[in-house]
Design a protein around this motif. Structure first.
Motif, PDB file in Angstrom:
ATOM      1  N   ILE A   7       0.843  -1.204   0.000  1.00  0.00           N
ATOM      2  CA  ILE A   7       0.000   0.000   0.000  1.00  0.00           C
ATOM      3  C   ILE A   7       0.875   1.250   0.000  1.00  0.00           C
ATOM      4  CG2 ILE A   7      -1.694   1.316   1.320  1.00  0.00           C
ATOM      5  CD1 ILE A   7      -2.768  -1.431   2.335  1.00  0.00           C
ATOM      6  N   LYS A  10       2.121   1.918  -3.400  1.00  0.00           N
ATOM      7  CA  LYS A  10       1.093   2.540  -4.256  1.00  0.00           C
ATOM      8  C   LYS A  10       0.926   4.018  -3.930  1.00  0.00           C
ATOM      9  CE  LYS A  10      -1.659  -1.551  -5.234  1.00  0.00           C
ATOM     10  NZ  LYS A  10      -2.975  -2.192  -5.110  1.00  0.00           N
ATOM     11  N   LEU A  11       1.001   4.366  -2.643  1.00  0.00           N
ATOM     12  CA  LEU A  11       0.903   5.771  -2.250  1.00  0.00           C
ATOM     13  C   LEU A  11       2.068   6.565  -2.826  1.00  0.00           C
ATOM     14  CD1 LEU A  11      -0.113   5.311   1.493  1.00  0.00           C
ATOM     15  CD2 LEU A  11      -1.491   6.454  -0.260  1.00  0.00           C
ATOM     16  N   GLU A  15      -0.364   5.718  -7.358  1.00  0.00           N
ATOM     17  CA  GLU A  15      -1.472   4.879  -7.817  1.00  0.00           C
ATOM     18  C   GLU A  15      -2.743   5.141  -7.021  1.00  0.00           C
ATOM     19  OE1 GLU A  15      -0.530   0.646  -8.420  1.00  0.00           O
ATOM     20  OE2 GLU A  15       1.566   1.264  -8.129  1.00  0.00           O
ATOM     21  N   ILE A  16      -2.576   5.567  -5.775  1.00  0.00           N
ATOM     22  CA  ILE A  16      -3.705   5.895  -4.917  1.00  0.00           C
ATOM     23  C   ILE A  16      -3.309   7.071  -4.041  1.00  0.00           C
ATOM     24  CG2 ILE A  16      -3.048   4.240  -3.123  1.00  0.00           C
ATOM     25  CD1 ILE A  16      -6.105   3.779  -2.700  1.00  0.00           C
ATOM     26  N   LYS A  17      -4.260   7.909  -3.716  1.00  0.00           N
ATOM     27  CA  LYS A  17      -4.006   9.062  -2.849  1.00  0.00           C
ATOM     28  C   LYS A  17      -4.394   8.692  -1.419  1.00  0.00           C
ATOM     29  CE  LYS A  17      -4.572  12.374  -6.462  1.00  0.00           C
ATOM     30  NZ  LYS A  17      -5.191  13.497  -7.032  1.00  0.00           N
ATOM     31  N   GLU A  20      -8.099   8.857  -0.618  1.00  0.00           N
ATOM     32  CA  GLU A  20      -8.872   7.756  -1.221  1.00  0.00           C
ATOM     33  C   GLU A  20      -8.735   6.495  -0.381  1.00  0.00           C
ATOM     34  OE1 GLU A  20      -8.275   9.110  -5.886  1.00  0.00           O
ATOM     35  OE2 GLU A  20      -6.954   7.612  -5.024  1.00  0.00           O
ATOM     36  N   LEU A  21      -7.531   6.248   0.098  1.00  0.00           N
ATOM     37  CA  LEU A  21      -7.281   5.075   0.923  1.00  0.00           C
ATOM     38  C   LEU A  21      -8.057   5.161   2.236  1.00  0.00           C
ATOM     39  CD1 LEU A  21      -5.772   2.431   1.368  1.00  0.00           C
ATOM     40  CD2 LEU A  21      -3.828   3.774   2.202  1.00  0.00           C
ATOM     41  N   GLU A  24     -11.697   4.462   1.614  1.00  0.00           N
ATOM     42  CA  GLU A  24     -11.918   3.018   1.473  1.00  0.00           C
ATOM     43  C   GLU A  24     -11.963   2.340   2.839  1.00  0.00           C
ATOM     44  OE1 GLU A  24      -9.204   1.001  -1.147  1.00  0.00           O
ATOM     45  OE2 GLU A  24      -9.448   2.517  -2.714  1.00  0.00           O
TER      46      GLU A  24
END
Length: 96
Positions: A7, A10-11, A15-17, A20-21, A24
Motif C-alpha cells: 500500500i 502505491k501511495l 497509484e492511490i491518494k 482515497e485510501l 476506502e
C-alpha cells in the motif's frame, strides 16, 4: 488483504491518494463494524488530514488503528470503562 508495504508503494507511486485510501478504510469500517465492533472512536478529521499527508515520508498516508488503551490527545480513551466514556485525553501518547 494487501500488505502495508504494498500500500505504501502505491501511495508513493501515485497509484492511490491517501484520502482515497482513508475513504476506502472508513467504508469498510462502516460495513463491518456493526458485526465485529472493533472501532469505538474514529478520527473525524481523517480524510482532511490524509489530504495533507506528505507521501515522501515513510508510512505517510497509511491508515492505522490504535487500541484505546493508548492516550491520543483530543480523542476518547475509555479503555472500555463506562466511567471514562465521556472524557477526552489532554495528553498524547509517548512523547507526543
Amino acid at each position: 488483504m494487501e500488505r502495508a508495504v504494498d500500500i505504501v508503494g502505491k501511495l508513493k507511486g501515485g497509484e492511490i491518494k491517501p484520502a482515497e485510501l482513508v475513504e476506502e478504510c472508513l467504508e469498510k469500517i462502516e460495513r463491518l463494524n456493526p458485526k465485529i465492533n472493533a472501532f469505538v472512536t474514529l478520527n473525524e478529521k481523517a480524510i482532511e488530514e490524509a489530504k495533507k499527508a506528505d507521501v515522501s515520508t515513510p508510512l505517510a498516508g497509511l491508515p492505522i488503528a490504535i487500541k484505546d488503551n493508548v492516550e491520543t490527545r483530543g480523542d476518547k480513551d475509555d479503555v472500555l470503562l463506562k466511567v471514562l466514556r465521556k472524557l477526552r485525553s489532554r495528553r498524547g501518547c509517548c512523547a507526543c
